[in-house]
Design an enzyme around this catalytic site. Sequence first.
Site, mmCIF file in Angstrom:
data_model
loop_
_atom_site.group_PDB
_atom_site.id
_atom_site.type_symbol
_atom_site.label_atom_id
_atom_site.label_comp_id
_atom_site.label_asym_id
_atom_site.label_seq_id
_atom_site.Cartn_x
_atom_site.Cartn_y
_atom_site.Cartn_z
ATOM 1 N N HIS A 138 -7.345 -10.679 -1.225
ATOM 2 C CA HIS A 138 -6.727 -10.340 0.066
ATOM 3 C C HIS A 138 -7.557 -10.968 1.190
ATOM 4 O O HIS A 138 -8.584 -10.436 1.592
ATOM 5 C CB HIS A 138 -6.670 -8.819 0.213
ATOM 6 C CG HIS A 138 -5.752 -8.326 1.298
ATOM 7 N ND1 HIS A 138 -5.341 -9.112 2.344
ATOM 8 C CD2 HIS A 138 -5.155 -7.106 1.482
ATOM 9 C CE1 HIS A 138 -4.536 -8.400 3.132
ATOM 10 N NE2 HIS A 138 -4.404 -7.191 2.629
ATOM 11 N N GLN A 198 -4.275 -7.050 -6.392
ATOM 12 C CA GLN A 198 -4.808 -7.558 -5.127
ATOM 13 C C GLN A 198 -6.201 -6.993 -4.891
ATOM 14 O O GLN A 198 -6.389 -5.773 -4.846
ATOM 15 C CB GLN A 198 -3.891 -7.214 -3.951
ATOM 16 C CG GLN A 198 -4.324 -8.021 -2.716
ATOM 17 C CD GLN A 198 -3.633 -7.608 -1.452
ATOM 18 O OE1 GLN A 198 -3.574 -6.430 -1.119
ATOM 19 N NE2 GLN A 198 -3.124 -8.575 -0.711
ATOM 20 N N TYR A 221 -8.465 -7.871 7.506
ATOM 21 C CA TYR A 221 -9.470 -7.193 6.685
ATOM 22 C C TYR A 221 -10.721 -8.077 6.552
ATOM 23 O O TYR A 221 -10.842 -9.095 7.227
ATOM 24 C CB TYR A 221 -8.858 -6.781 5.337
ATOM 25 C CG TYR A 221 -7.742 -5.766 5.528
ATOM 26 C CD1 TYR A 221 -8.016 -4.507 6.067
ATOM 27 C CD2 TYR A 221 -6.417 -6.070 5.235
ATOM 28 C CE1 TYR A 221 -7.005 -3.581 6.284
ATOM 29 C CE2 TYR A 221 -5.397 -5.144 5.458
ATOM 30 C CZ TYR A 221 -5.700 -3.902 5.980
ATOM 31 O OH TYR A 221 -4.707 -2.992 6.211
ATOM 32 N N GLY A 225 8.593 -7.664 0.189
ATOM 33 C CA GLY A 225 7.863 -6.408 0.237
ATOM 34 C C GLY A 225 8.792 -5.218 0.300
ATOM 35 O O GLY A 225 9.142 -4.627 -0.725
ATOM 36 N N ARG A 226 9.219 -4.880 1.539
ATOM 37 C CA ARG A 226 10.012 -3.664 1.718
ATOM 38 C C ARG A 226 11.232 -3.591 0.813
ATOM 39 O O ARG A 226 11.577 -2.507 0.320
ATOM 40 C CB ARG A 226 10.424 -3.519 3.187
ATOM 41 C CG ARG A 226 9.326 -2.866 4.018
ATOM 42 C CD ARG A 226 9.640 -2.958 5.487
ATOM 43 N NE ARG A 226 9.702 -4.366 5.881
ATOM 44 C CZ ARG A 226 9.587 -4.804 7.131
ATOM 45 N NH1 ARG A 226 9.429 -3.946 8.120
ATOM 46 N NH2 ARG A 226 9.635 -6.087 7.404
ATOM 47 N N THR A 272 0.845 -1.199 0.000
ATOM 48 C CA THR A 272 0.000 0.000 0.000
ATOM 49 C C THR A 272 0.880 1.248 0.000
ATOM 50 O O THR A 272 1.762 1.374 0.844
ATOM 51 C CB THR A 272 -0.932 -0.038 1.233
ATOM 52 O OG1 THR A 272 -1.919 -1.047 0.999
ATOM 53 C CG2 THR A 272 -1.626 1.283 1.460
ATOM 54 N N ASN A 308 -3.990 -5.167 12.704
ATOM 55 C CA ASN A 308 -5.372 -4.691 12.579
ATOM 56 C C ASN A 308 -6.315 -5.366 13.572
ATOM 57 O O ASN A 308 -7.468 -5.656 13.267
ATOM 58 C CB ASN A 308 -5.885 -4.868 11.140
ATOM 59 C CG ASN A 308 -5.233 -3.877 10.195
ATOM 60 O OD1 ASN A 308 -5.079 -2.714 10.543
ATOM 61 N ND2 ASN A 308 -4.840 -4.330 9.019
ATOM 62 N N ASN A 315 -4.457 -10.200 7.043
ATOM 63 C CA ASN A 315 -4.195 -8.947 7.763
ATOM 64 C C ASN A 315 -5.399 -8.289 8.429
ATOM 65 O O ASN A 315 -5.443 -7.065 8.569
ATOM 66 C CB ASN A 315 -3.494 -7.942 6.827
ATOM 67 C CG ASN A 315 -2.086 -8.398 6.484
ATOM 68 O OD1 ASN A 315 -1.563 -9.319 7.112
ATOM 69 N ND2 ASN A 315 -1.460 -7.786 5.495
ATOM 70 N N ARG A 343 -4.281 -14.649 -0.702
ATOM 71 C CA ARG A 343 -3.293 -14.381 0.338
ATOM 72 C C ARG A 343 -3.925 -14.567 1.716
ATOM 73 O O ARG A 343 -5.007 -14.032 1.985
ATOM 74 C CB ARG A 343 -2.761 -12.957 0.217
ATOM 75 C CG ARG A 343 -1.494 -12.734 1.044
ATOM 76 C CD ARG A 343 -0.965 -11.323 0.896
ATOM 77 N NE ARG A 343 0.455 -11.266 1.178
ATOM 78 C CZ ARG A 343 1.087 -10.194 1.642
ATOM 79 N NH1 ARG A 343 0.418 -9.071 1.864
ATOM 80 N NH2 ARG A 343 2.376 -10.214 1.868
HETATM 81 C C1 8OZ Z 1 -0.005 -0.960 5.271
HETATM 82 C C2 8OZ Z 1 -0.782 0.191 5.307
HETATM 83 C C3 8OZ Z 1 -2.069 0.140 4.858
HETATM 84 C C4 8OZ Z 1 -2.606 -1.040 4.383
HETATM 85 C C5 8OZ Z 1 -2.075 -4.760 4.483
HETATM 86 C C6 8OZ Z 1 -3.176 -3.486 2.796
HETATM 87 O O1 8OZ Z 1 -1.490 -4.782 5.568
HETATM 88 C C7 8OZ Z 1 -2.389 -3.466 3.854
HETATM 89 C C8 8OZ Z 1 -1.829 -2.200 4.360
HETATM 90 C C9 8OZ Z 1 -0.530 -2.130 4.804
HETATM 91 O O2 8OZ Z 1 -2.444 -5.795 3.939
#
Ligand code: 8OZ
Length: 358
Positions: A173, A97, A178, A315-316, A25, A233, A176, A225
């Site tokens: 997705h 995604q 969501y 990622g990073r 993101t 979160n 995480n 994923r």
């Molecule tokens: C970092 C900041 C905002 C969203 C995730 C989509 O953790 C994110 C996300 C990561 O999967």
Amino acid sequence: MPSLFDPLQLGAVSLANRIVMAPLTRNRSQGLLPGPLAIDYYRQRATAGLIISEGAQISPEGQGYLDTPGIYSPEQVTAWKRVTDAVHEAGGKIAVQLWHVGRISHAEFQPDGAKPVSSTDRPAQSKTFTKEGFVDVAAPRALKTEELPGIVQSYVHAAKSAMEAGFDAVEVHGANGYLLDQFLRDSVNDRTDAYGGSIENRARLLLEVMRAIVDAIGADRTGLRLSPVTPVNDAGQDSDAQALFNYVAEQLAPLNLAFLHVIEGQTGGPRDVAPFDYAALRERFKGPYIANNGYTREMALTAVAEGTVDAVAFGRSFISNPDLVRRLRLNAPLQKANSATMYGGGAEGYTDYPALAD
Ligand code: 8OZ
């Protein structure tokens, strides 16, 4: 044995190597559209075997953060087509995604300032990033059972939009904390209908989404994923994460998905945050397994060579090394990502990380 640098077939998608760019993101999509800088950013990273785009919300309700792109309107499809064309011209492959944040959202993003939707009406103890900076997420409302087919349809619409936009595949997705993870985990899901309670019930929405997308665009262009134990979160540990995710993997196996992409441990953090047997997951899923989270070059080389994973997502290090594949091949030093320019802003920290000189 295969090497990290060998080709790999993920469903219908042929990868030149097993190095995957993880979804990241970046909050630079003003008007919910990936712009000209996004075209450069993804093109610069096209030597990845597969790019998985930043999360793109499947509907207006699916948005939870400032300036994240959508993948549901004709305008968004047109904007993404420029990105996928650029990646393809550079010889790369790119999946989008498909993201619905569920309760990790804020009135600012929701149509008419409504409450975000979730499996529950209990708010997450979490923050989101808005025009005002980092703020607490909003209290959600629990989706009614009869609204769930509409959620499935939003995923299908977004998956079809992704195909129109020229993506090679979609990654759902499911990680995480969501929306789909909010249904999976009993730490969040407090429903009493057919989508809450037992493992079968909590996995129902995810499996319905996956089957519907497979019917719409084909299993060979559909991936998923998951993040079985991540606490991000406010996704509390499930009371039996191993049983839950083993069941999900078993149910997915007959679908023959293009890939399963797993965040091992805490997203962007320690890999050993809670015990979990990822090999058991892979064994049940049977298809291609992309591993992610904290892999060093050494770990990635070993995991692919030993056959414990099929590919590794970074990622990073892809933020700050557009030519990560070449650097890993040469064992060249990696540039460090600047955390101050990760979310929002312009070219700085986005398209200005240099590749190695020749
Ligand atoms: C970092 C900041 C905002 C969203 C995730 C989509 O953790 C994110 C996300 C990561 O999967």
